[in-house]
Design an enzyme around this catalytic site. Structure first.
Site, short mmCIF file in Angstrom:
data_model
loop_
_atom_site.label_atom_id
_atom_site.label_comp_id
_atom_site.label_asym_id
_atom_site.label_seq_id
_atom_site.Cartn_x
_atom_site.Cartn_y
_atom_site.Cartn_z
N TYR A 140 41.24 -4.74 114.88
CA TYR A 140 41.87 -5.77 113.54
C TYR A 140 39.91 -6.22 113.48
O TYR A 140 40.04 -7.10 114.68
CB TYR A 140 42.12 -6.29 113.96
CG TYR A 140 42.70 -7.59 112.29
CD1 TYR A 140 42.49 -7.27 111.57
CD2 TYR A 140 43.96 -8.48 111.91
CE1 TYR A 140 42.20 -7.65 110.43
CE2 TYR A 140 43.92 -9.17 111.22
CZ TYR A 140 43.33 -9.42 110.17
OH TYR A 140 43.43 -9.48 109.26
N LYS A 170 41.25 -1.62 111.60
CA LYS A 170 41.76 -2.46 110.03
C LYS A 170 40.53 -2.97 109.88
O LYS A 170 40.25 -4.18 110.91
CB LYS A 170 43.07 -3.03 109.89
CG LYS A 170 43.71 -4.15 108.69
CD LYS A 170 44.06 -5.15 109.29
CE LYS A 170 44.00 -6.14 107.50
NZ LYS A 170 44.31 -7.53 107.79
#
Length: 306
Positions: A140, A170
């Site tokens: 992330y 992400k």
């Protein structure tokens, strides 16, 4: 590496709460149905929008379990974000989410004592990846919140050598050239999920096949149109819709856009009670929400936004 092959919109769901701040997970079956009605079949649980860093470890485990129970057989991909500021808790949450039936495990970097080099970050990610069997691990990347702003193309290059089940990134940064380089080199090998709703059409043009967004909770139909237009090569139509999304998000920014504002808007637009956000996020008054709704009417949001 291990590509989870997730495609399309991925909602970053809110964590429903009662007025006293306790979790209110009894609404998750209705939540899943609401997403499906909008054509959203993937979720990213316990991330920023889900206040994953404001709920404690046991609550995160319970939220993960309940999302998996509610979504199995209905949703295509359930991603559970497990990052914390310490490796022990992150590994524990990762192992739990994997055993509970998550499809993908995602993690933030530690964000107080932060990794200063890519080698250190990959060491950290490898420790987490070792807890989840052969499930894909997604990183992330949200430097605006974590302060960790290392090059993602180089991260994937290192992870390819050292983390067999590395599954992707992400990418919640506005650095589209960096994201484009990742797509050009690794787009067929890992999941590269873009995380900026207001400019996602540009990411699709660069080769993105999946996007994670908070507004997909209640604007899934509109954002699916952008996705489908881009996948069909109709970038002119997608651009017009993307401009509308930028207008809409601009209104929210004018009103101090954060998870609390977004969460209150979700309740107002869908009727599904998300409850308040936890401190240090400030509660949104009814009067403030009425002003937001009036400003959304001024840009004709209710004609095209849902």
């Amino acid at each position: 590496m291990k590509n989870p092959n997730v495609k399309g919109l991925i909602a970053a769901p809110f964590t429903p709460m009662k007025e006293n701040g306790d979790l209110n997970l009894s609404v998750l079956n209705d939540y899943v149905d609401l997403l499906i009605k909008q054509g959203v079949y993937n979720v990213y649980v316990n991330g920023t929008t889900g206040e994953g860093l404001s709920i404690n470890k046991e609550e995160r485990k319970l939220a993960a379990e309940k999302w998996i129970q509610a979504g199995k057989g209905k949703l295509k991909c359930i991603i559970v974000q497990v990052g914390t500021c310490n490796l022990s808790d992150t590994k524990d949450l990762a192992k739990h989410a994997a055993s509970a039936g998550a499809d993908v495990i995602a993690t933030l970097p530690p964000f107080f004592f932060v990794p200063k080099t890519l080698d250190v970050l990959v060491d950290y990610l490898a420790e987490v990846a070792n807890q989840i069997g052969d499930l894909p691990l997604m990183y992330y990347h949200i430097p605006g919140m974590t302060g960790v702003n290392l090059d993602m193309e180089k991260l994937i290059q290192l992870a390819e050598k050292r983390i067999p089940n590395f599954g992707g990134v992400k990418f919640s940064s506005g650095e589209l050239p960096e994201f484009g380089r990742c797509c050009a080199k690794y787009g067929d090998q890992v999941a590269l999920c873009y995380g900026k709703d207001e400019q996602v059409a540009a990411a699709y043009m660069l080769g993105c096949k999946a996007a994670v967004g908070s507004t997909y909770n209640y604007c899934g139909i509109l954002n699916n149109k952008i996705y489908n237009d881009c996948m069909n090569g109709d970038y002119k139509a997608a651009g017009k819709l993307q401009n509308k999304v930028a207008q809409f998000i601009g209104v929210l920014i004018d009103h101090g856009l954060d998870v609390a504002v977004n969460k209150a808007l979700m309740t107002k637009l869908t009727g599904l009670d998300m409850g308040p956000a936890r401190l240090p996020l400030s509660a949104v008054s009814k009067e403030s929400m009425e002003i937001i709704i009036e400003d959304l009417k001024k840009i004709d949001f209710f004609e095209w936004g849902q």
